[in-house]
Scaffold this motif. Sequence first.
Motif, PDB file in Angstrom:
ATOM      1  N   ASP A  10       1.053  -1.558   0.363  1.00  0.00           N
ATOM      2  CA  ASP A  10      -0.019   0.073   0.096  1.00  0.00           C
ATOM      3  C   ASP A  10       0.961   1.168  -0.246  1.00  0.00           C
ATOM      4  O   ASP A  10       2.257   1.180   0.737  1.00  0.00           O
ATOM      5  CB  ASP A  10      -1.066  -0.269   1.067  1.00  0.00           C
ATOM      6  CG  ASP A  10      -2.236   0.701   1.315  1.00  0.00           C
ATOM      7  OD1 ASP A  10      -2.018   1.538   0.417  1.00  0.00           O
ATOM      8  OD2 ASP A  10      -2.808   1.339   2.420  1.00  0.00           O
ATOM      9  N   GLN A  12      -0.105   5.473   0.598  1.00  0.00           N
ATOM     10  CA  GLN A  12      -0.456   6.564   0.779  1.00  0.00           C
ATOM     11  C   GLN A  12      -0.073   7.684   1.214  1.00  0.00           C
ATOM     12  O   GLN A  12       0.852   8.067   1.828  1.00  0.00           O
ATOM     13  CB  GLN A  12      -1.296   5.772   2.677  1.00  0.00           C
ATOM     14  CG  GLN A  12      -2.363   5.099   2.083  1.00  0.00           C
ATOM     15  CD  GLN A  12      -3.595   5.060   2.274  1.00  0.00           C
ATOM     16  OE1 GLN A  12      -4.605   5.515   2.014  1.00  0.00           O
ATOM     17  NE2 GLN A  12      -4.286   3.574   1.124  1.00  0.00           N
ATOM     18  N   ARG A  40      -3.299  -5.658   5.812  1.00  0.00           N
ATOM     19  CA  ARG A  40      -3.868  -4.522   5.123  1.00  0.00           C
ATOM     20  C   ARG A  40      -4.364  -3.351   6.256  1.00  0.00           C
ATOM     21  O   ARG A  40      -4.607  -2.748   6.291  1.00  0.00           O
ATOM     22  CB  ARG A  40      -5.129  -4.534   4.162  1.00  0.00           C
ATOM     23  CG  ARG A  40      -5.029  -3.334   4.026  1.00  0.00           C
ATOM     24  CD  ARG A  40      -6.680  -3.594   2.287  1.00  0.00           C
ATOM     25  NE  ARG A  40      -7.607  -2.858   1.616  1.00  0.00           N
ATOM     26  CZ  ARG A  40      -8.235  -1.486   2.564  1.00  0.00           C
ATOM     27  NH1 ARG A  40      -8.949  -1.947   3.619  1.00  0.00           N
ATOM     28  NH2 ARG A  40      -8.410  -0.337   1.741  1.00  0.00           N
TER      29      ARG A  40
END
Length: 189
Positions: A10, A12, A40
């Motif tokens: 991920d 961000q 996650r």
Amino acid sequence: RGDLGGDYYDVQLVDSGAVAILADVTGHGIAAALGAAMIRVAFLLQREHWQRPDQVLYGVNRILLDVGSSQLVTAVCAFVDLSTNTLHLARAGHLPAALLRADGSLEVLFPRGRVMGWLRDLNLAPLEYPFQPGDRLVLFTDGVTELRNSGGEFLGEERILEFLEKNGNLTSDELSDSLMDFVHSWHSE
């Protein structure tokens, strides 16, 4: 064996930069995929710590232990602080990170840290590195390094790092495409 696995990544954006995580849950199939889904959620719950990768990994580990997970997880977490041009990096038993400098040079980043899901103290040694415009961070899992060619030989960490060093002057798009071509050609040998 199917295509389900336990790799999770991920990226961000935050006010002063970006945070990235790459994690690898042991095993294959549905159990590993469910473990990746848990990673996650645990990562997203660490939002207030995203600028401190070591705290993110400690938080994810705490959740794994508190829910009684029996899976081991390796991970690397990075925060790029654009206000100070600094890369903050923590690693929990994962493969090293590769820092491609704007000039094409390569630095292998390997901070100390234990695998998650086993002990509370990960013994992390987070590191900080200058991160200038044009620098790139490359993260990868054993899903790449343990890829075998037709002769049964692993692609390996060294070949990936050699590839990055030889191709560090490519643009990010070119590097990504070339790396995928390299991996696919290895697998089809």
